[in-house]
Design a protein around this motif. Sequence first.
Motif, PDB file in Angstrom:
ATOM      1  N   SER A  66      25.837  43.377  53.414  1.00  0.00           N
ATOM      2  CA  SER A  66      26.424  44.650  53.806  1.00  0.00           C
ATOM      3  C   SER A  66      27.394  45.149  52.743  1.00  0.00           C
ATOM      4  CB  SER A  66      27.137  44.502  55.154  1.00  0.00           C
ATOM      5  OG  SER A  66      27.740  45.720  55.539  1.00  0.00           O
ATOM      6  N   LEU A  67      28.147  44.240  52.143  1.00  0.00           N
ATOM      7  CA  LEU A  67      29.066  44.620  51.064  1.00  0.00           C
ATOM      8  C   LEU A  67      28.292  45.204  49.880  1.00  0.00           C
ATOM      9  CD1 LEU A  67      31.549  41.589  50.966  1.00  0.00           C
ATOM     10  CD2 LEU A  67      32.008  43.884  51.855  1.00  0.00           C
ATOM     11  N   ASP A  77      37.794  45.204  52.965  1.00  0.00           N
ATOM     12  CA  ASP A  77      36.408  44.814  53.281  1.00  0.00           C
ATOM     13  C   ASP A  77      36.145  43.400  52.771  1.00  0.00           C
ATOM     14  OD1 ASP A  77      34.715  47.391  54.206  1.00  0.00           O
ATOM     15  OD2 ASP A  77      36.211  48.023  52.741  1.00  0.00           O
ATOM     16  N   TYR A  78      36.498  43.186  51.505  1.00  0.00           N
ATOM     17  CA  TYR A  78      36.273  41.879  50.886  1.00  0.00           C
ATOM     18  C   TYR A  78      37.087  40.786  51.579  1.00  0.00           C
ATOM     19  CZ  TYR A  78      34.027  44.329  46.985  1.00  0.00           C
ATOM     20  OH  TYR A  78      33.195  45.101  46.211  1.00  0.00           O
ATOM     21  N   MET A 136      30.567  40.140  41.900  1.00  0.00           N
ATOM     22  CA  MET A 136      29.889  40.097  40.600  1.00  0.00           C
ATOM     23  C   MET A 136      28.477  40.660  40.696  1.00  0.00           C
ATOM     24  SD  MET A 136      31.072  36.434  38.994  1.00  0.00           S
ATOM     25  CE  MET A 136      32.820  36.017  38.803  1.00  0.00           C
ATOM     26  N   THR A 137      27.830  40.438  41.837  1.00  0.00           N
ATOM     27  CA  THR A 137      26.483  40.973  42.038  1.00  0.00           C
ATOM     28  C   THR A 137      26.515  42.492  42.149  1.00  0.00           C
ATOM     29  OG1 THR A 137      25.756  38.944  43.141  1.00  0.00           O
ATOM     30  CG2 THR A 137      24.448  40.931  43.522  1.00  0.00           C
ATOM     31  N   ILE A 138      27.489  43.014  42.895  1.00  0.00           N
ATOM     32  CA  ILE A 138      27.637  44.468  43.020  1.00  0.00           C
ATOM     33  C   ILE A 138      27.851  45.103  41.653  1.00  0.00           C
ATOM     34  CG2 ILE A 138      29.164  46.296  43.900  1.00  0.00           C
ATOM     35  CD1 ILE A 138      29.674  44.482  46.345  1.00  0.00           C
ATOM     36  N   GLU A 139      28.665  44.449  40.820  1.00  0.00           N
ATOM     37  CA  GLU A 139      28.944  44.949  39.471  1.00  0.00           C
ATOM     38  C   GLU A 139      27.824  44.617  38.495  1.00  0.00           C
ATOM     39  OE1 GLU A 139      32.588  42.950  38.761  1.00  0.00           O
ATOM     40  OE2 GLU A 139      33.721  44.132  40.250  1.00  0.00           O
ATOM     41  N   MET A 140      26.796  43.895  38.997  1.00  0.00           N
ATOM     42  CA  MET A 140      25.655  43.429  38.188  1.00  0.00           C
ATOM     43  C   MET A 140      26.144  42.612  37.002  1.00  0.00           C
ATOM     44  SD  MET A 140      22.989  46.655  38.470  1.00  0.00           S
ATOM     45  CE  MET A 140      21.520  45.643  38.429  1.00  0.00           C
ATOM     46  N   ASN A 210      27.711  44.431  62.363  1.00  0.00           N
ATOM     47  CA  ASN A 210      26.597  45.144  62.995  1.00  0.00           C
ATOM     48  C   ASN A 210      25.402  45.286  62.054  1.00  0.00           C
ATOM     49  OD1 ASN A 210      27.826  45.484  65.474  1.00  0.00           O
ATOM     50  ND2 ASN A 210      28.759  47.444  64.940  1.00  0.00           N
ATOM     51  N   PHE A 211      25.697  45.457  60.765  1.00  0.00           N
ATOM     52  CA  PHE A 211      24.599  45.495  59.792  1.00  0.00           C
ATOM     53  C   PHE A 211      24.086  44.083  59.517  1.00  0.00           C
ATOM     54  CE2 PHE A 211      23.043  44.964  55.470  1.00  0.00           C
ATOM     55  CZ  PHE A 211      22.060  45.953  55.382  1.00  0.00           C
TER      56      PHE A 211
END
Length: 480
Positions: A66-67, A77-78, A136-140, A210-211
């Motif tokens: 979801s993040l 959130d984090y 780190m994944t979000i920032e690729m 919920n997600f």
Amino acid sequence: MPNLKSQAVFGLVWTFAQQFGTQLVSFIVSIFLARLLLPEQFGLIGMIAVFIHVGDALLKSGLTQSLIRNTDIEQDDYATVFYYNLGASIILYFVAYFSAPLIANFYEEPVLTPLVQLYCLVFIISAFTAVQQTRMTIEMDFKKQTIISIPSIIIGGITGIVLAINGFGVWSLVWNQLVTAVIRSIQFWIYSDWKPTWEFNVKKFKVHFNFGYKITLSTLIQRIFANLYILVIGKFFSAAQVGFYTRAETMKNLPVTNLTMALEKVTFPLFSKIQNDTEKLKRVYRKVIMMVIFVIAPFMLSLGVLAEPIFRILFTEKWLPAVPYFQILCISGIFYPLHIYNSNVFMVKGRTDIFLRLTIVKQVLLVLGVIVGLQFGVLGLMWSQVVVSIVSFFIIGHYTSKMINYSAWAQILDILPMLGVSIFVAACMYFLDLYINKASDIVRILTGALMSIVFYLGLSYLFNFKTLMDFKDLIPAKKR
């Protein structure tokens, strides 16, 4: 700002370096350990794999997915997801600790009680890094993840080998994983610029929950039933048979799972950025599917043909009973990427309800497959995996068609030429290997591998496979 393509290519390079670098080191470690330890000792670890995988699924929950999917994430959130993961890991560990005697009684292996109680500490250790890795994944930023992963695997592997040499037996496998997890966790805290603040936002937790809970439930169901084969083999057959099966499964996963998961790390955030452009999503998704099958299909079939000399030269004669298991699993392995990427479409589109329902359907098919396959022994169980994998793909593809208008049959038609060429090349390899089967294992492997590469690439060029050009486009052009 780099565009999506350059981000994806750069991320792809580093996530492949991470995935295959760590797996190469792990594979080398496993070769040493397989030579030092007995199949029965690997079988003991295999018996508790389902419980380890269930815990891992809970900790790598849908909340982190979801993040990644959400485009408006803030510090709370984090922090919220971090504290949830940490609390869940502690609860999970105590559940595993007190359930360990029941697990040992189920398999009638008393040594499993202390094994489970020690091994499951990895839950708490890993919970400390889930959010850092997600960021780190979000920032690729897969480069940093690579730098973290490889030293962890090396140090953990050396620990396991040293303990195995000194007669620690199955415990060397446990300490291998624990040391790897500790070193990895320490490095994530060193390299990550994010640290948790003392806040827990209940409202945002509900949004992510919920997600994510449907993904978590789906993953849990998948992990439990994916290890159903180990449960059944461990209960009705010997620990050695479990060892042979897990060795075959690990060998199959080395190319299949790693290529698929490496691409998934890049494609999931990439797909999320174009989730509202259905036509573009279909185009990119189709290209990814074809590129993966272009590599996986010939590779898996070639490995199946050369399985006997490969197993003998890597693991010694004592592991040869695992060869027929591996050869059958190679077939089901070709369909694994199709399952993963079709499922990703539902998550990207926010349809985790469909994802959950399809997961349940797949597991019902799996149970039916196990019931039927068990009547024909361990090999019957292996073939049931192939049948279930194919049937499940067509069911999932039906719903993918509703999301992006790309049905299972359309996907099959796209990959059919590559599958046909792969089967032809594998057949040629088989007859060549029969002709030179008196030669040394090294000669058989090198001759078969060289022939398959030349034949496959040559036929792909002859038939003008567009995927060859797609791979060429990934290579950055030289600046003049």
